[in-house]
Design an enzyme around this catalytic site. Structure first.
Site, PDB file in Angstrom:
ATOM      1  N   ASP A  83     -58.011  72.748  26.624  1.00  0.00           N
ATOM      2  CA  ASP A  83     -59.435  73.054  26.776  1.00  0.00           C
ATOM      3  C   ASP A  83     -59.787  74.371  26.076  1.00  0.00           C
ATOM      4  OD1 ASP A  83     -61.280  71.383  27.910  1.00  0.00           O
ATOM      5  OD2 ASP A  83     -60.761  71.877  29.986  1.00  0.00           O
TER       6      ASP A  83
ATOM      7  N   GLN B 117     -60.161  69.532  35.494  1.00  0.00           N
ATOM      8  CA  GLN B 117     -61.600  69.264  35.383  1.00  0.00           C
ATOM      9  C   GLN B 117     -62.403  70.265  36.215  1.00  0.00           C
ATOM     10  OE1 GLN B 117     -63.024  66.838  33.357  1.00  0.00           O
ATOM     11  NE2 GLN B 117     -64.947  67.831  33.934  1.00  0.00           N
TER      12      GLN B 117
ATOM     13  N   LYS C 147     -62.088  60.580  29.395  1.00  0.00           N
ATOM     14  CA  LYS C 147     -61.013  61.282  28.687  1.00  0.00           C
ATOM     15  C   LYS C 147     -59.737  60.438  28.674  1.00  0.00           C
ATOM     16  CE  LYS C 147     -63.076  65.730  29.681  1.00  0.00           C
ATOM     17  NZ  LYS C 147     -63.224  66.872  30.577  1.00  0.00           N
TER      18      LYS C 147
END
Ligand code: NAP
Length: 295
Positions: free
Chosen positions: A121, A98, A54
């Site tokens: 997200d 994460q 990422k």
């Protein structure tokens, strides 16, 4: 006619080129550089490689990216404090924690603490609710990537029978919801299957578009799909290790058994996977534009 292989690698590349141009324009025209922070707790190797990928992609596109790496015994309180700091940091437009988090941390509490305007997200209940209502929001990255693959491969979704296998909060439920929306890449008639579905074959065999996100390697065989269907395989399953040490991956669809029967199919690897990170970048750009009042 041989099946169309819907390449996530090629589609992601095309979208990244578009994003890089938009990000450069945003900087020159408005002095805005999108900023993303990734927060990793613990040393899970898969999570480490996802976070590294990422950050690498963000950097390549001209996004300012920061990585916070915390020890596995970090307290929930400390993690919430760090999220709060980034909520207030105006150089950061997107915050990604994460998953999975260590067991002593309440994942929902942490995700809900992220400012919904920075929730790139798309997991915060505000964004989930807005998605359900068809309002502008951050779409969760994997379902968002599937929408792009369908649209850019020229797959007609309006009026199509869509069957989704899997009902997770990150893939199954949101993609089913998006396919149902009264909008482009939507307007489908949607069925969701899960482990309590009585006759799954009945449903999968009548799908014009079959989306599989079950986490069971090669579970969908040729005799479970309709002739001429479009198959989107979300599954990423490690089924072994090559001599080089690299993981051998399989999707949830038995590609070789299905490929001759279908109109189009995504491969694994190289299908949905590359799209997920790309959509994270797209959401980060959207967050920066929203913060600057440009959309
Ligand atoms: P998950 O949270 O484990 O959910 C799996 C879902 O599939 C559940 O709803 C489960 O039903 C259903 N299911 C499992 N076995 C089934 C069976 N035999 N028949 C019918 N339904 C079944 O998984 P997830 O997070 O959605 O991920 C699914 C797969 O996609 C995994 O392989 C994951 O690695 C992959 N994935 C890929 C990406 C990407 O970027 N490419 C992103 C996310 C996930 P119940 O609800 O009844 O248990």
């Amino acid at each position: 006619m041989p099946a169309q292989i819907i390449s996530g690698v090629e589609t992601a590349k095309a979208i990244r080129e578009e994003l890089a141009t938009e990000i450069a324009d945003l900087k020159t025209q408005h002095g805005v550089v999108p900023g993303l922070v990734t927060i990793l707790v613990g040393e899970d190797p898969a999570s480490q490689s996802y976070v590294a990928a990422k950050n690498k992609t963000a950097h390549a596109l001209g996004i300012h990216s920061e990585q916070v790496t915390l020890p596995a015994d970090t307290s929930e309180e400390e993690l919430l404090r760090i999220v709060g700091e980034y909520n207030a940091n105006t150089a950061i437009h997107g915050i990604l924690v994460q998953l999975p988090l260590p067991k002593h941390i309440n994942e929902a509490k942490v995700l809900f603490a992220i400012d919904p305007e920075k929730d790139v997200d798309g997991f915060h209940p505000v964004n989930v609710g807005k998605m359900m209502l068809g309002e502008r929001c951050f779409l969760p990255c994997t379902p968002h990537g599937i929408l792009e693959l369908l649209q850019r491969s020229g797959t007609e979704t309006s009026g199509a029978e869509v069957v989704v296998v899997g009902r997770s909060n990150i893939v199954g439920k949101p993609i089913a919801n998006l396919m149902l929306q009264k909008r482009e890449a939507g307007n489908a008639t949607v069925t969701i299957c899960h482990t309590r579905t009585k006759d799954m074959d009945y449903h999968t065999k009548r799908a014009d578009i079959l989306i599989v996100a079950a986490g069971v390697p090669k579970m969908i065989k040729g005799n479970q799909v309709k002739e001429g269907a479009v198959v989107i395989d979300v599954g990423v399953n490690r089924i072994g290790q090559a001599e080089s040490g690299k993981a051998i991956l399989a999707g949830d669809v038995d590609f070789n058994d299905v490929v001759d029967k279908v109109k189009a199919i995504t491969p694994v690897p190289g299908g949905v996977g590359p799209m997920t990170i790309t959509m994270l970048m797209k959401n980060t750009l959207q967050a920066a534009k929203q913060a600057a009042g440009l959309i």
